[in-house]
Motif scaffolding. Structure first.
Motif, PDB file in Angstrom:
ATOM      1  N   ALA A  65       0.820  -1.214   0.000  1.00  0.00           N
ATOM      2  CA  ALA A  65       0.000   0.000   0.000  1.00  0.00           C
ATOM      3  C   ALA A  65       0.853   1.263   0.000  1.00  0.00           C
ATOM      4  N   THR A  66       2.083   1.163   0.526  1.00  0.00           N
ATOM      5  CA  THR A  66       2.977   2.327   0.626  1.00  0.00           C
ATOM      6  C   THR A  66       3.287   2.936  -0.736  1.00  0.00           C
ATOM      7  N   ILE A  67       3.297   2.131  -1.794  1.00  0.00           N
ATOM      8  CA  ILE A  67       3.713   2.637  -3.108  1.00  0.00           C
ATOM      9  C   ILE A  67       2.594   3.369  -3.839  1.00  0.00           C
ATOM     10  N   ARG A  68       1.387   3.362  -3.284  1.00  0.00           N
ATOM     11  CA  ARG A  68       0.289   4.069  -3.946  1.00  0.00           C
ATOM     12  C   ARG A  68       0.501   5.574  -3.874  1.00  0.00           C
ATOM     13  N   THR A  69       0.214   6.242  -4.967  1.00  0.00           N
ATOM     14  CA  THR A  69       0.377   7.695  -5.010  1.00  0.00           C
ATOM     15  C   THR A  69      -0.673   8.313  -5.920  1.00  0.00           C
ATOM     16  N   CYS A 182       7.890   5.196  -0.735  1.00  0.00           N
ATOM     17  CA  CYS A 182       7.111   5.394  -1.955  1.00  0.00           C
ATOM     18  C   CYS A 182       7.961   6.100  -3.013  1.00  0.00           C
ATOM     19  N   VAL A 183       8.691   7.125  -2.590  1.00  0.00           N
ATOM     20  CA  VAL A 183       9.566   7.870  -3.494  1.00  0.00           C
ATOM     21  C   VAL A 183      10.650   6.958  -4.057  1.00  0.00           C
ATOM     22  N   LEU A 184      11.245   6.133  -3.193  1.00  0.00           N
ATOM     23  CA  LEU A 184      12.300   5.231  -3.636  1.00  0.00           C
ATOM     24  C   LEU A 184      11.781   4.180  -4.611  1.00  0.00           C
ATOM     25  N   PHE A 185      10.563   3.677  -4.368  1.00  0.00           N
ATOM     26  CA  PHE A 185      10.007   2.685  -5.288  1.00  0.00           C
ATOM     27  C   PHE A 185       9.808   3.284  -6.673  1.00  0.00           C
ATOM     28  N   TRP A 186       9.150   4.439  -6.744  1.00  0.00           N
ATOM     29  CA  TRP A 186       8.880   5.031  -8.056  1.00  0.00           C
ATOM     30  C   TRP A 186      10.156   5.496  -8.739  1.00  0.00           C
TER      31      TRP A 186
END
Length: 291
Positions: A65-69, A182-186
């Motif tokens: 869920a953390t990667i949702r933006t 989230c920033v690191l994933f994207w």
């Protein structure tokens, strides 16, 4: 940050981690580019980095869920500039001495203050113009036009600093909405796609098995360098952390001497000191105005 809550010793330890990460990244990046291009390097580094980030997210939260933006356009814009800047940086380390590239990279905060009026609506004051002028003088001392030939590596260093500045501006915007993971994933996901796209268009080269450890080092140091720097800033004010970062210049210069037999150029240290002093003065004056 309240001065009573500041922990400069812990911040210094994190900065040592950041400096070690950046230095090892430079050595690994130069080694890898003997076989593959910078955009291929970015593909493998981002692919491995994404796997690491996803594993950390899964272990910490148990879900993705953390990667949702809701701000995907900001992430894409940020990472286009970051990808370009990283490619310029990795190219630069193969063309000019490591110390010159790092000194030119130190101009990044100056480009931030020059472009902040365009992206953030901040005023461009007389002090900021003087800071920019001092930074430009520092660049001239580092590059020494007329004394030594200016090549594509110097241009790559400046373009990298400009791209990193735009990246920082967009990171400020994104951090208002999304968490660090989230920033690191994207970042890793989008730059993996960009690296793959360029590799497919320009001709993909499979790295040899000898490069695999170096690619793993690149993936790990790409994450640990920024995590360490962020952690240092969380433990002490930027006014305390910034002078610590300047230690990266003599350390990377020493790496260049020991590993690549590069010469120590006093002009690089003089120019780097002027660039740093201009940044530090601007930071200190800005803090006085907001206090």
């Amino acid at each position: 940050m309240d001065s009573e809550q500041s922990q400069p010793l812990k911040a210094a330890l994190w900065m040592m981690g950041a400096i070690a990460s950046f230095s090892l990244m430079a050595v690994a990046g130069r080694t890898v580019q003997v076989e593959i291009a910078s955009y291929e390097l970015m593909f493998w580094r981002s692919l491995l980095g994404m796997i690491i980030v996803l594993a950390i997210i899964r272990l910490r939260t148990g879900s993705l869920a953390t990667i949702r933006t809701r701000h995907i356009s900001l992430h894409v814009t940020r990472n286009v500039f970051h990808f370009f800047g990283q490619n310029m940086w990795f190219y630069g380390i193969t063309v000019i001495p490591l110390s010159q590239l790092v000194a030119l990279e130190f101009t990044m905060p100056i480009w931030v203050l020059l472009m902040a009026p365009l992206f953030l609506g901040e005023a461009l004051t007389g002090r900021k113009l003087i800071v920019a002028l001092l930074g430009f003088i520092g660049v001239l001392i580092v590059a020494q036009p007329g004394v030594q030939p200016i090549n594509s590596g110097h241009l790559a260093g400046i373009l990298a600093a400009i791209a990193f500045a735009i990246n920082l501006i967009f990171t400020r915007k994104i951090m208002r909405h999304d968490a660090v993971l989230c920033v690191l994933f994207w970042m890793t996901f989008s730059q993996m796609l960009m690296g793959l796209g360029l590799s497919g268009a320009m001709g993909f080269t499979w790295p040899s098995l000898a490069l695999v450890p170096w690619l793993i080092i690149l993936a790990i140091t790409g994450l640990t360098a920024h995590y360490s720097l962020t952690s240092a800033l969380g433990l002490a004010p930027a006014m305390v952390v910034a002078p610590m970062e300047f230690a990266r210049l003599p350390i990377i210069a020493l790496v260049g001497v020991v590993v690549y037999a590069e010469t120590l150029d006093p002009a690089v240290f003089l120019g780097g000191a002027i660039i740093f002093a201009a940044n530090f003065w601007n930071m200190r004056a800005g803090r006085r105005q907001t206090s």
